[in-house]
Write an enzyme that holds these catalytic residues in place. Structure first.
Site, PDB file in Angstrom:
ATOM      1  N   HIS A   1       1.023  -1.378  -0.119  1.00 17.72           N
ATOM      2  CA  HIS A   1      -0.078  -0.032  -0.123  1.00 17.72           C
ATOM      3  C   HIS A   1       0.748   1.246  -0.070  1.00 17.72           C
ATOM      4  O   HIS A   1       1.160   1.617   1.080  1.00 17.72           O
ATOM      5  CB  HIS A   1      -0.955  -0.112   1.135  1.00 17.72           C
ATOM      6  CG  HIS A   1      -1.724  -1.305   1.254  1.00 17.72           C
ATOM      7  ND1 HIS A   1      -1.166  -2.376   2.012  1.00 17.72           N
ATOM      8  CD2 HIS A   1      -3.004  -1.386   1.198  1.00 17.72           C
ATOM      9  CE1 HIS A   1      -2.132  -3.383   1.841  1.00 17.72           C
ATOM     10  NE2 HIS A   1      -3.439  -2.805   1.421  1.00 17.72           N
TER      11      HIS A   1
ATOM     12  N   GLY B   1     -10.292   4.549   7.411  1.00 18.32           N
ATOM     13  CA  GLY B   1     -11.030   3.434   7.845  1.00 18.32           C
ATOM     14  C   GLY B   1     -11.125   3.205   9.297  1.00 18.32           C
ATOM     15  O   GLY B   1     -11.985   2.789   9.908  1.00 18.32           O
TER      16      GLY B   1
ATOM     17  N   HIS C   1      -4.055   3.069  -3.236  1.00 15.81           N
ATOM     18  CA  HIS C   1      -4.212   2.718  -1.994  1.00 15.81           C
ATOM     19  C   HIS C   1      -3.403   1.321  -1.565  1.00 15.81           C
ATOM     20  O   HIS C   1      -2.801   1.103  -0.723  1.00 15.81           O
ATOM     21  CB  HIS C   1      -6.030   2.481  -1.586  1.00 15.81           C
ATOM     22  CG  HIS C   1      -6.077   1.472  -0.535  1.00 15.81           C
ATOM     23  ND1 HIS C   1      -5.823   1.985   0.906  1.00 15.81           N
ATOM     24  CD2 HIS C   1      -5.913   0.188  -0.365  1.00 15.81           C
ATOM     25  CE1 HIS C   1      -6.309   0.983   1.789  1.00 15.81           C
ATOM     26  NE2 HIS C   1      -6.193  -0.247   0.909  1.00 15.81           N
TER      27      HIS C   1
ATOM     28  N   GLU D   1     -17.951  -3.785  24.573  1.00 13.23           N
ATOM     29  CA  GLU D   1     -17.380  -4.925  24.509  1.00 13.23           C
ATOM     30  C   GLU D   1     -15.970  -4.869  23.854  1.00 13.23           C
ATOM     31  O   GLU D   1     -14.738  -5.180  24.195  1.00 13.23           O
ATOM     32  CB  GLU D   1     -18.022  -5.974  24.379  1.00 13.23           C
ATOM     33  CG  GLU D   1     -19.054  -6.448  25.158  1.00 13.23           C
ATOM     34  CD  GLU D   1     -20.445  -5.695  25.009  1.00 13.23           C
ATOM     35  OE1 GLU D   1     -20.399  -4.892  23.728  1.00 13.23           O
ATOM     36  OE2 GLU D   1     -21.513  -5.481  25.708  1.00 13.23           O
TER      37      GLU D   1
ATOM     38  N   HIS E   1     -29.324 -14.335  24.863  1.00 17.96           N
ATOM     39  CA  HIS E   1     -28.372 -14.240  25.655  1.00 17.96           C
ATOM     40  C   HIS E   1     -27.784 -15.595  26.144  1.00 17.96           C
ATOM     41  O   HIS E   1     -26.990 -15.905  27.111  1.00 17.96           O
ATOM     42  CB  HIS E   1     -29.138 -13.665  27.192  1.00 17.96           C
ATOM     43  CG  HIS E   1     -29.313 -12.240  26.848  1.00 17.96           C
ATOM     44  ND1 HIS E   1     -29.775 -11.507  25.929  1.00 17.96           N
ATOM     45  CD2 HIS E   1     -28.879 -11.153  27.756  1.00 17.96           C
ATOM     46  CE1 HIS E   1     -29.860 -10.281  26.186  1.00 17.96           C
ATOM     47  NE2 HIS E   1     -29.328  -9.732  27.309  1.00 17.96           N
TER      48      HIS E   1
HETATM   49  C1  LIG Z   1     -11.545  -4.182  10.104  1.00 13.20           C
HETATM   50  C2  LIG Z   1     -10.839  -4.218   8.578  1.00 13.20           C
HETATM   51  N1  LIG Z   1     -11.839  -4.005   7.674  1.00 13.20           N
HETATM   52  C3  LIG Z   1     -11.365  -4.033   6.320  1.00 13.20           C
HETATM   53  C4  LIG Z   1      -9.941  -3.794   6.018  1.00 13.20           C
HETATM   54  C5  LIG Z   1      -9.511  -3.746   4.774  1.00 13.20           C
HETATM   55  N2  LIG Z   1      -8.817  -2.296   4.497  1.00 13.20           N
HETATM   56  C6  LIG Z   1      -7.631  -2.186   4.455  1.00 13.20           C
HETATM   57  S1  LIG Z   1      -7.405  -0.574   4.249  1.00 13.20           S
HETATM   58  C7  LIG Z   1      -9.101  -0.134   4.191  1.00 13.20           C
HETATM   59  C8  LIG Z   1      -9.436   1.135   3.765  1.00 13.20           C
HETATM   60  C9  LIG Z   1      -8.484   2.208   3.682  1.00 13.20           C
HETATM   61  O1  LIG Z   1      -9.002   3.514   3.870  1.00 13.20           O
HETATM   62  P1  LIG Z   1      -8.123   4.365   4.743  1.00 13.20           P
HETATM   63  O2  LIG Z   1      -8.064   3.943   6.091  1.00 13.20           O
HETATM   64  O3  LIG Z   1      -8.481   5.651   4.480  1.00 13.20           O
HETATM   65  O4  LIG Z   1      -6.666   4.227   4.282  1.00 13.20           O
HETATM   66  P2  LIG Z   1      -5.742   4.915   2.871  1.00 13.20           P
HETATM   67  O5  LIG Z   1      -6.698   4.366   1.541  1.00 13.20           O
HETATM   68  O6  LIG Z   1      -6.193   6.516   2.914  1.00 13.20           O
HETATM   69  O7  LIG Z   1      -4.382   4.612   2.862  1.00 13.20           O
HETATM   70  C10 LIG Z   1      -9.785  -1.441   4.033  1.00 13.20           C
HETATM   71  C11 LIG Z   1     -11.212  -1.302   4.055  1.00 13.20           C
HETATM   72  C12 LIG Z   1      -9.160  -3.891   7.323  1.00 13.20           C
HETATM   73  N3  LIG Z   1      -7.866  -3.597   7.261  1.00 13.20           N
HETATM   74  N4  LIG Z   1      -9.438  -3.983   8.513  1.00 13.20           N
END
Ligand SMILES: Cc1ncc(C[n+]2csc(CCOP(=O)(O)OP(=O)(O)O)c2C)c(N)n1
Ligand SMILES: [Mg+2]
Length: 693
Positions: free
Chosen positions: A51, A178, A287, A434, A496
């Site tokens: 990335h 994210g 990304h 939780e 539950h």
């Molecule tokens: C809990 C979780 N869900 C999905 C992902 C897969 N994933 C990795 S990065 C990302 C989104 C990235 O967006 P951002 O956080 O804005 O990072 P950027 O693209 O700006 O580097 C996703 C959905 C993950 N790593 N963790």
């Protein structure tokens, strides 16, 4: 709001020195950030996987943080008072590794080895304090919640020890779109604001781009207002401007009451160019894929690097970090001197603190614990927790708004909860959250110096599982207390009543961690006295998380003469069992006493019965083959009873035996009615076993 220039100056003497010190000039700072961008893009290019975009956008922040703010001892990476940096978006690993290469924790060759077998530059960062990595990251949202926990631990240790280093420690964390979108941020943000964690500084890499879309395709929230509503100090800056980053960090460090969120508007893929040399910035495609071919080459040239030889650290950047290393020597000399003065006047506390950070098993007078016969195991747990609260000074217990039900109130009654401005207690009221609670507890454990436990209903372990998995991977010894272990929750009904949860969580006992050991210890004790033993094992387990599964209802005591010390074996023969048994009855938790009742009836028919209590199959499987054979010999007739799915006991009973368990969701009714209707009584044990002959 954009912070007003110099408003942070007023009255903050600690930072006057920092401000008055000649700041690094913009040119070298930008060059260093470009250096990080070049390294990050090149690592991904070479690995042909990873990335680059986010890493390139965040380079300016991480450079300012490490070259001017983060206080640590390069020679002593696990120094307890160090500032900590928790990365949330693990996919930005190339940014962190590149920065850590600038401070000498990774070699250039290791950067070239990104994502390869055996390389320390793993696809997502993995906990390695010696290398400057404070947490494993990847599942978005968890990393910054660990930081909240670490900030709580620092406040707790400051209050408990008076050691000035904990007062000065700053927990930095880095979150991306994210992480902000992940639900756990709601809990982490609420708690940090509520508790006034001014030792927490979070940088939000707000680049408006996420994996598959731009952020505006999924959200229109006002993130600044959201965090302000939670009680945060919120600053908005250009996240690619080193001077604005510096000013924001100074203001954040000076904040006395609130955690700070620095919203840095960053440019995804800053400096990236396409094949035709047009801009490749703010593009989702950067990304999670290498820039590729000519786009990569154009990018490196644009950033001032040499595509033929991109893996270098520029001379002026080396100088910048050499200067910082020198500054750190002075900073650390002062911090150590301060700590030394404290240690001299507090020798007892200083000695204790060393033990706490070494993860030494605490001394507990286990023999003095007296359990009430026939008690529910959650109540027996409360008895133990009361003792732990008194005897384990560095223990923190938490609950997700269930302390009077999950019986962590046994601990709470001996202390008080953390509140904003007062961390003299040892109880963390997490509220109904939780996953947040689990992450915060993991963060406390990652900080070190504390022993952490947290409680909720077993059925809601489902809400915590992603964190439990990370605790297992990181080998963090958090104690998860899960009560209301079965359908005997009764009137609350199937929502539950755990059924499949025990089988699920016991899978973690089968999964090995990277040290080759069971990644988790899961214990479901059979009665009140076995509960004491289970807690002892949990406290002595300093190398993996422990799950403790307790009953809501009272449980008859196991037959007299039972040797509870055998709990340590994971499974053992219950007192009163017959020699040369015709059948072996196996269970964990309250079903063991149901088997004992069934055994009485079977004996009346002349059958010889052995009852085995198996609080932890995982632990049992770590015993010698001889021992395992002596308890459950292969080829014998075996019957298992479980209030969970039958598969829960499959490993112990085998496919030739018989397992009576729950085949469906539970039902709403008083638990004694459910026991009868569902067949969890001595008579049904008798009936089931008789069909085996
Ligand atoms: C809990 C979780 N869900 C999905 C992902 C897969 N994933 C990795 S990065 C990302 C989104 C990235 O967006 P951002 O956080 O804005 O990072 P950027 O693209 O700006 O580097 C996703 C959905 C993950 N790593 N963790
Ligand atoms: Mg983003």
């Amino acid at each position: 709001m954009i912070i007003e220039k110099n408003h942070y100056l007023c009255g903050y003497f600690d930072y006057q020195q920092l401000i008055l010190r000649k700041m690094n000039d913009r040119k070298v700072m930008n060059h260093a950030a470009d250096n990080i961008r070049i390294l990050a893009a090149s690592m991904v290019e070479k690995a042909n996987s990873g990335h680059p975009g986010g890493a390139m956008g965040g380079a300016d922040f991480i450079n300012v943080l490490y070259s001017e703010f983060l206080e640590y001892d390069p020679e002593n990476p696990s120094w307890e008072g160090r500032d900590r940096f928790f990365l949330d978006p693990g996919h930005m690993a190339p940014m962190l590794y590149s920065e850590l290469a600038l401070i000498g924790k990774f070699t250039i060759d290791e950067l070239k080895d990104l994502r390869q077998w055996g390389s320390p530059t793993t696809g997502h960062p993995e906990l390695n304090v010696a290398r400057g990595i404070e947490n494993t990251s990847g599942p978005l949202g968890q990393g910054h919640a660990y930081a909240v926990g670490a900030a709580i631990a620092a406040k707790f240790l400051a209050a408990r020890t008076g050691n000035p280093v904990f007062e000065k420690e700053t927990i930095y964390t880095y979150i991306s779109d994210g992480g902000v979108e992940e639900e756990v941020s709601q809990g982490a943000g609420r708690i940090a604001g509520f508790l006034g964690l001014n030792n927490l500084i979070m940088f939000y890499d707000s680049n408006d781009i996420q994996l598959s879309t731009e952020c505006n395709a999924v959200t229109a929230e006002n993130t600044a207002m959201k965090y302000e509503a939670w009680g945060w100090n919120v600053l908005e800056i250009n996240g690619n401007d080193c001077e604005q980053i510096r000013e924001a960090l100074i203001a954040a460090k000076a904040e006395k009451k609130r955690p700070t969120l620095i919203i840095g508007k960053c440019i995804m893929g800053k400096g990236a160019r396409k094949e035709d040399n047009s801009s490749y910035e703010r593009n989702c495609k950067t990304h999670g894929a290498p820039l590729g071919g000519d786009a990569y080459k154009n990018t490196i040239v644009n950033l001032g690097g040499n595509p033929e030889n991109p893996f270098i650290i520029f001379d002026d950047v080396k100088e910048l970090y050499a200067k910082r290393a020198h500054e750190l020597k002075n900073i650390m000399a002062a911090r150590y001197a301060e700590e030394e003065t404290w240690a001299k006047s507090n020798p007892d506390k200083a000695a204790k603190m060393k033990d706490w950070f070494a993860g030494k098993t605490p001394t507990v007078d286990w023999k003095s614990i007296e359990q009430k016969e026939g008690n529910a195991t959650r109540n027996a747990s409360a008895t133990v927790l009361g003792i732990l609260a008194e005897q384990v000074e560095n223990m923190i217990c938490a609950s997700a708004d269930l302390s009077n039900s999950d019986k962590t109130d046994g601990f709470l009654k001996k202390t008080h909860a953390f509140v904003n401005g007062d961390f003299s207690g040892a109880f963390f009221q997490a509220g109904v959250a939780e996953l947040t609670m689990a992450c915060c507890c993991i963060g406390m454990a990652l900080h070190g110096g504390v022993i952490v436990a947290c409680g909720t209903f077993f059925v809601f372990s489902d809400y915590m599982k992603p964190a439990v998995r990370m605790a297992a991977l990181m080998e963090v010894p958090v104690k998860f207390i899960w009560t209301h272990d079965a359908f005997r929750v009764g009137e609350d009904g199937p929502t539950h009543e755990p059924v499949e949860q025990e089988a699920q969580i016991r899978l973690m006992e089968r999964l090995k961690n990277h040290s080759g050991k069971n990644s988790m210890l899961v214990l479901r004790p059979a009665d009140a006295d076995e509960t004491t033993e289970a807690w002892k094992l949990a406290i002595e387990n300093t190398s993996s998380p422990t799950g403790l599964i307790f009953s809501r209802q009272n449980i008859a005591k196991l037959p007299s003469g039972n040797d509870y010390s055998q709990t340590v074996k994971g499974a053992y023969i219950v007192a009163g069992s017959d020699e040369k048994p015709d059948v072996i009855l196996v269970a964990s938790g309250s079903e063991v006493s149901t088997l004992v009742a069934g055994a009485e009836l079977l004996r009346k028919d002349g059958l010889k019965i052995r009852v085995v209590s198996a609080p932890s199959e995982g632990l049992f499987r770590t015993q010698s083959k001889e021992y395992q054979e002596s308890i459950i010999p292969s080829g014998s007739k075996i019957f298992g009873m479980t209030a969970g799915l039958p598969v829960t006991l499959l490993g112990l009973v085998g496919t030739n035996g018989k397992i009576f368990g729950m085949e469906s969701f539970g039902f709403s009714a008083p638990y004694k009615v459910l026991d009868e209707k569902l067949g969890f009584n001595g008579e049904n044990v008798y009936n089931q076993v008789k069909t085996m002959f």
